[in-house]
Design a protein around this motif. Structure first.
Motif, PDB file in Angstrom:
ATOM      1  N   GLY A 299       2.639  -0.850   3.893  1.00 51.26           N
ATOM      2  CA  GLY A 299       1.312  -0.548   3.357  1.00 51.26           C
ATOM      3  C   GLY A 299       0.746   0.766   3.866  1.00 51.26           C
ATOM      4  O   GLY A 299      -0.423   0.856   4.260  1.00 51.26           O
ATOM      5  N   LYS A 300       1.547   1.807   3.804  1.00 50.91           N
ATOM      6  CA  LYS A 300       1.092   3.107   4.307  1.00 50.91           C
ATOM      7  C   LYS A 300       0.158   3.803   3.322  1.00 50.91           C
ATOM      8  O   LYS A 300      -0.710   4.576   3.724  1.00 50.91           O
ATOM      9  CB  LYS A 300       2.313   4.007   4.604  1.00 50.91           C
ATOM     10  CG  LYS A 300       3.149   3.489   5.766  1.00 50.91           C
ATOM     11  CD  LYS A 300       4.302   4.412   6.109  1.00 50.91           C
ATOM     12  CE  LYS A 300       5.360   4.446   5.038  1.00 50.91           C
ATOM     13  NZ  LYS A 300       6.087   3.174   4.870  1.00 50.91           N
ATOM     14  N   THR A 301       0.321   3.514   2.022  1.00 54.79           N
ATOM     15  CA  THR A 301      -0.485   4.223   1.026  1.00 54.79           C
ATOM     16  C   THR A 301      -1.972   3.943   1.220  1.00 54.79           C
ATOM     17  O   THR A 301      -2.807   4.855   1.142  1.00 54.79           O
ATOM     18  CB  THR A 301      -0.053   3.812  -0.394  1.00 54.79           C
ATOM     19  OG1 THR A 301       1.374   3.791  -0.445  1.00 54.79           O
ATOM     20  CG2 THR A 301      -0.591   4.773  -1.419  1.00 54.79           C
ATOM     21  N   ILE A 302      -2.301   2.688   1.469  1.00 60.71           N
ATOM     22  CA  ILE A 302      -3.697   2.322   1.679  1.00 60.71           C
ATOM     23  C   ILE A 302      -4.253   3.044   2.907  1.00 60.71           C
ATOM     24  O   ILE A 302      -5.397   3.502   2.917  1.00 60.71           O
ATOM     25  CB  ILE A 302      -3.813   0.786   1.925  1.00 60.71           C
ATOM     26  CG1 ILE A 302      -3.237   0.012   0.740  1.00 60.71           C
ATOM     27  CG2 ILE A 302      -5.240   0.391   2.227  1.00 60.71           C
ATOM     28  CD1 ILE A 302      -4.098   0.021  -0.477  1.00 60.71           C
ATOM     29  N   ILE A 394       1.141  13.961   4.450  1.00 59.08           N
ATOM     30  CA  ILE A 394       2.516  14.148   3.997  1.00 59.08           C
ATOM     31  C   ILE A 394       3.205  12.796   4.012  1.00 59.08           C
ATOM     32  O   ILE A 394       3.311  12.148   5.053  1.00 59.08           O
ATOM     33  CB  ILE A 394       3.239  15.158   4.897  1.00 59.08           C
ATOM     34  CG1 ILE A 394       2.523  16.503   4.762  1.00 59.08           C
ATOM     35  CG2 ILE A 394       4.699  15.290   4.505  1.00 59.08           C
ATOM     36  CD1 ILE A 394       2.989  17.532   5.717  1.00 59.08           C
ATOM     37  N   ASP A 395       3.631  12.362   2.840  1.00 64.14           N
ATOM     38  CA  ASP A 395       4.273  11.057   2.738  1.00 64.14           C
ATOM     39  C   ASP A 395       5.782  11.246   2.846  1.00 64.14           C
ATOM     40  O   ASP A 395       6.329  12.218   2.331  1.00 64.14           O
ATOM     41  CB  ASP A 395       3.910  10.413   1.395  1.00 64.14           C
ATOM     42  CG  ASP A 395       4.200   8.910   1.389  1.00 64.14           C
ATOM     43  OD1 ASP A 395       4.429   8.346   2.487  1.00 64.14           O
ATOM     44  OD2 ASP A 395       4.189   8.300   0.307  1.00 64.14           O
ATOM     45  N   GLU A 396       6.424  10.305   3.502  1.00 63.22           N
ATOM     46  CA  GLU A 396       7.889  10.322   3.631  1.00 63.22           C
ATOM     47  C   GLU A 396       8.365  11.663   4.168  1.00 63.22           C
ATOM     48  O   GLU A 396       9.202  12.327   3.576  1.00 63.22           O
ATOM     49  CB  GLU A 396       8.542  10.035   2.269  1.00 63.22           C
ATOM     50  CG  GLU A 396       7.988   8.838   1.542  1.00 63.22           C
ATOM     51  CD  GLU A 396       8.434   7.509   2.142  1.00 63.22           C
ATOM     52  OE1 GLU A 396       9.234   7.508   3.106  1.00 63.22           O
ATOM     53  OE2 GLU A 396       7.960   6.467   1.675  1.00 63.22           O
ATOM     54  N   GLN A 397       7.823  12.048   5.307  1.00 59.33           N
ATOM     55  CA  GLN A 397       8.043  13.400   5.801  1.00 59.33           C
ATOM     56  C   GLN A 397       9.511  13.728   6.077  1.00 59.33           C
ATOM     57  O   GLN A 397       9.914  14.881   6.013  1.00 59.33           O
ATOM     58  CB  GLN A 397       7.201  13.670   7.034  1.00 59.33           C
ATOM     59  CG  GLN A 397       7.774  13.185   8.350  1.00 59.33           C
ATOM     60  CD  GLN A 397       8.706  14.166   9.001  1.00 59.33           C
ATOM     61  OE1 GLN A 397       8.556  15.356   8.814  1.00 59.33           O
ATOM     62  NE2 GLN A 397       9.686  13.671   9.742  1.00 59.33           N
ATOM     63  N   VAL A 552      12.469   6.569  -2.528  1.00 58.24           N
ATOM     64  CA  VAL A 552      11.256   6.508  -1.724  1.00 58.24           C
ATOM     65  C   VAL A 552      10.031   6.092  -2.500  1.00 58.24           C
ATOM     66  O   VAL A 552       9.804   6.534  -3.624  1.00 58.24           O
ATOM     67  CB  VAL A 552      10.953   7.860  -1.037  1.00 58.24           C
ATOM     68  CG1 VAL A 552      11.880   8.074   0.121  1.00 58.24           C
ATOM     69  CG2 VAL A 552      11.027   8.997  -2.016  1.00 58.24           C
ATOM     70  N   GLY A 553       9.266   5.223  -1.877  1.00 55.51           N
ATOM     71  CA  GLY A 553       7.897   5.009  -2.300  1.00 55.51           C
ATOM     72  C   GLY A 553       7.627   4.169  -3.519  1.00 55.51           C
ATOM     73  O   GLY A 553       6.549   3.617  -3.650  1.00 55.51           O
ATOM     74  N   VAL A 554       8.587   4.071  -4.444  1.00 55.73           N
ATOM     75  CA  VAL A 554       8.277   3.407  -5.708  1.00 55.73           C
ATOM     76  C   VAL A 554       7.884   1.948  -5.470  1.00 55.73           C
ATOM     77  O   VAL A 554       8.527   1.235  -4.725  1.00 55.73           O
ATOM     78  CB  VAL A 554       9.486   3.497  -6.669  1.00 55.73           C
ATOM     79  CG1 VAL A 554       9.266   2.650  -7.899  1.00 55.73           C
ATOM     80  CG2 VAL A 554       9.736   4.944  -7.028  1.00 55.73           C
TER      81      VAL A 554
END
Ligand code: ADP
Ligand code: MG
Length: 690
Positions: A299-302, A394-397, A552-554
């Motif tokens: 839950g990093k997006t939140i 920065i996401d998924e650095q 990543v991320g989807v």
């Protein structure tokens, strides 16, 4: 003057080094006498003694003296010249694949040879392939009394030429021109000069097995010093960042509250804790530089969105950078859904945007009418100017290179004012490695998954079971579930990957005519990618054939089955990421690793780890153990961890002491710390900027 004076003596000051040799040395990055002294051997040979054949150890090179018994040409898979020799303690076979008849003629029965080579187990017992050899004669040089170092060389520079140069350079070392910057108490009983002299010319009775492995105390002494220097560079970089000014963001109020109230679930304890850490950083007038690690699905997006609230509420702007267009698009959809009802405009900048759309976005960012800009690396490559950028996320650095991250940060800088930085990664970095790779960042860990998740079940099956799997997909999808089919290729080429995925797509369409199947890969236009992902997300597509672009991320919580073809080609961390695309809801999810038989021992071990655990940290620890730090940190970062002789995996036990020593040296003797850093990291310092 300070620092190492030996570094100011050019190689041309050595006897026998002219312009030509100097330019050859330059190819090895050797400019000064000091560079030569730090050009360390990779291997050692023992030419100091004659080893009885009976005492040879496989994998080690050795010198023997023996008598030729017979020489024969053998027609195997490849024609080879086979020479059998013996010395009374045993027999040894010499094997040559490249040879000529004249050479064969010289191996006459009864001739005595001095032979040097690496002992191996071959078809005929102990063998040496292409050993060096010469006839024993009266005028042979006496054996050396030290082990012979083998250096990294380059075209036009032989070991024979390099060795005396290094030896000459070693004689130049004095306590004055190459001081011990490390306090004696930290130096593990060796002065720098002694350690260097030892590793270049170990005595003949030295522990060669330890030396070859880099575990000899003299080498460990040097590795320790190198790691301290590396740590110092991180500490220094950290201090530089701390010395910059940032805009202090007041604690978020209304916006934050509204956001939380609109969420259909409460935050996890870990999310709340990490957010508090971020809020504390943001309140400070110094730039935040925080790495948030959280396993796939944590839950990093939140957390990113709530961090953004702080900046937005203060009237500043936020940039969010994602590694793929698919992920950037997904973030844009979410952020738009969350923030536009609150009157904050979200803009999405993609690489292939038309001139007009791009100009429109530029204007919105420059005049401040848009609050959030989301995109891929296009964010910094372009001419985007912000009115007031206060936070960079920065996401998924791990997917970005160092330079890209620095470039975005610079966009936000107005004079000495730097933006805050929040860096998120799902690659769990084992602690030992994190200390050395990210010593310049503060770290938070989201170590808890949202409740109600059922752990993914992973099956490891050979390719022959493909038909069964296709049946399983049919049944699942007809029952209303969704599935991914991931095609992998070793080649990084988008085109080859796309071709492989297209072939699988065609094949699955034939096998599963009743299913609605989509295809996504890196060669599609961004609009096409987005449309396909959207259709899958909406449930219009039941099966998505994809390349690793979806790694990543989807986030499509209804997808519960994933098939990964040829998983043996991917790193464990990457497999873990991919697998994390399922198991995002309460329903039982499955991941099928469809490998190509036969698998080697290592391959089997790796895939069974994936079956045994879904804990990203355990998987990363295992990956580190099996494949080394380069693989764990990602290929992009391998080059950024270039050490002369330290090895993070091998030397991990040194790291806690390294950290202490670095901190102490910096606090108590900053000038020495600087000199030490320059000795090991100078010119490579940009690498340390993660
Ligand atoms: P990642 O850490 O991999 O980026 P995401 O941010 O994509 O994870 O979140 C994964 C899923 O979990 C999303 O569907 C998100 O809505 C959901 N989620 C996030 N936080 C919580 C929570 N506290 N409770 C329940 N679900 C959550
Ligand atoms: Mg994410």
């Amino acid at each position: 003057m300070s620092g190492d004076l030996l570094a100011r003596q050019p190689v041309t000051s050595l006897k026998g080094v002219g312009a030509a040799l100097a330019s050859t040395l330059l190819r090895l990055d050797i400019r000064s006498v000091q560079d030569l002294v730090f050009h360390l051997p990779r291997q050692y040979e023992d030419r100091s003694r004659i080893t009885p054949i009976g005492a040879l150890r496989t994998g080690l090179s050795a010198q023997v003296e023996a008598e030729v018994q017979l020489a024969d040409i053998v027609m195997g898979r490849r024609r080879s010249l086979v020479v059998r020799v013996q010395d009374g303690s045993g027999q040894l076979t010499l094997r040559f694949y490249h040879f000529n008849m004249a050479q064969k003629e010289k191996f006459v029965r009864g001739a005595r040879l001095r032979i040097f080579g690496e002992a191996r187990i071959g078809a005929a017992g102990i063998e040496m392939y292409h050993p060096e050899y010469q006839a024993v004669s009266a005028d042979m040089p006496p054996p050396s009394d030290t082990l012979t170092p083998i250096y990294p060389v380059t075209e036009g520079l032989t070991q024979l030429r390099l060795r005396p140069l290094v030896a000459q350079a070693l004689t130049r070392i004095t306590a004055h021109n190459l001081p011990d910057w490390l306090p004696a108490g930290e130096a593990r009983g060796w002065s720098l000069a002694d350690a260097l002299r030892y590793v270049h010319a170990p005595p003949r009775d030295a522990d060669r097995v330890a030396l070859v492995a880099g575990r000899h105390p003299a080498q460990q002494r040097l590795a320790f010093e190198e790691l301290v220097a590396h740590q110092l560079s991180l500490l220094k970089r950290r201090a530089e960042i701390r010395a910059q000014q940032a805009v202090a963001l007041p604690p978020a109020g209304a916006l934050h509250q509204r956001f939380l109230q609109a969420l259909p679930f409460p935050l996890t304890g870990a999310q709340t804790r990490v957010l508090a850490e971020i809020a504390t950083d943001l309140r400070s007038p110094q730039p935040m530089l925080r790495l948030v690690q959280g396993d796939v699905g944590a839950g990093k997006t939140i957390v990113a969105a709530l961090a953004a609230c702080h900046a937005l509420e203060a009237g500043s702007q936020v940039a969010l950078m994602a590694p793929t267009e698919i992920l950037a698009e997904q973030h844009a959809l979410n952020f738009t859904r969350w923030f536009e009802p609150m009157g904050i405009r979200v803009a999405l900048l993609l690489g292939r945007l038309g001139v007009k759309a791009r100009r429109e976005i530029n204007t919105a960012m420059a005049d401040g009418s848009a609050g959030i800009l989301i995109g891929t690396h296009a964010l910094f490559q372009d001419d985007v100017q912000f009115k007031h950028l206060a936070l960079v996320i920065i996401d998924e650095q791990h997917r970005f290179g160092v330079h890209q991250r620095l470039a975005l940060k610079q966009k936000g800088e107005h004079g000495d004012i730097a933006p805050h930085q929040l860096i998120m990664t799902a690659t769990p970095i084992p602690r030992t490695l994190a200390m050395s790779a990210y010593g310049d960042l503060d770290t938070s860990v989201i170590d808890e998954l949202p409740p109600g998740r059922t752990p993914i079940q992973t099956l490891v099956l050979p390719g022959e079971r493909r038909a069964d799997i296709v049946e399983r997909i049919r049944a699942q999808c007809l029952a209303g579930k969704q599935a991914y089919w991931v095609c992998t290729l070793i080649e990084e080429s988008d085109q080859l990957q796309a071709q492989a995925a297209e072939a699988t797509f065609a094949e699955l369409q034939v096998a599963l005519p009743e299913l609605r199947i989509g295809l996504v890969h890196g060669r599609l236009k961004s609009a096409e990618k987005i449309a396909v992902m959207q259709a899958f997300k909406n449930g219009e597509l039941q099966l998505l054939v994809a390349t690793t672009v979806i790694e990543v991320g989807v986030d499509v919580p209804r997808a519960t089955l994933m098939v990964i073809e040829n998983p043996e080609r991917l790193g464990l961390a990457q497999l873990h990421q991919l697998r994390g695309r399922v198991g995002r809801g309460a329903e039982q999810s499955f991941c099928v690793l469809l490998y190509q038989a036969p698998l080697g021992q290592l391959g089997r071990e790796r895939l069974s780890i994936m079956r045994e655990t879904t804990d990203g940290f355990r998987i990363a620890e295992k990956d580190l153990e099996l494949r080394g730090p380069g693989e764990v940190l990602g290929t992009r970062q391998t080059g950024e961890m270039a050490f002369r002789l330290a090895d993070l995996l091998r030397d991990a036990p040194l790291l806690p002491a390294v950290q202490d020593a670095a901190r102490k040296l910096l606090a108590e003797r900053p000038a020495d710390a600087q000199a030490l850093l320059e000795r090991w990291v100078a010119g490579r310092e940009h690498y340390a900027r993660v």
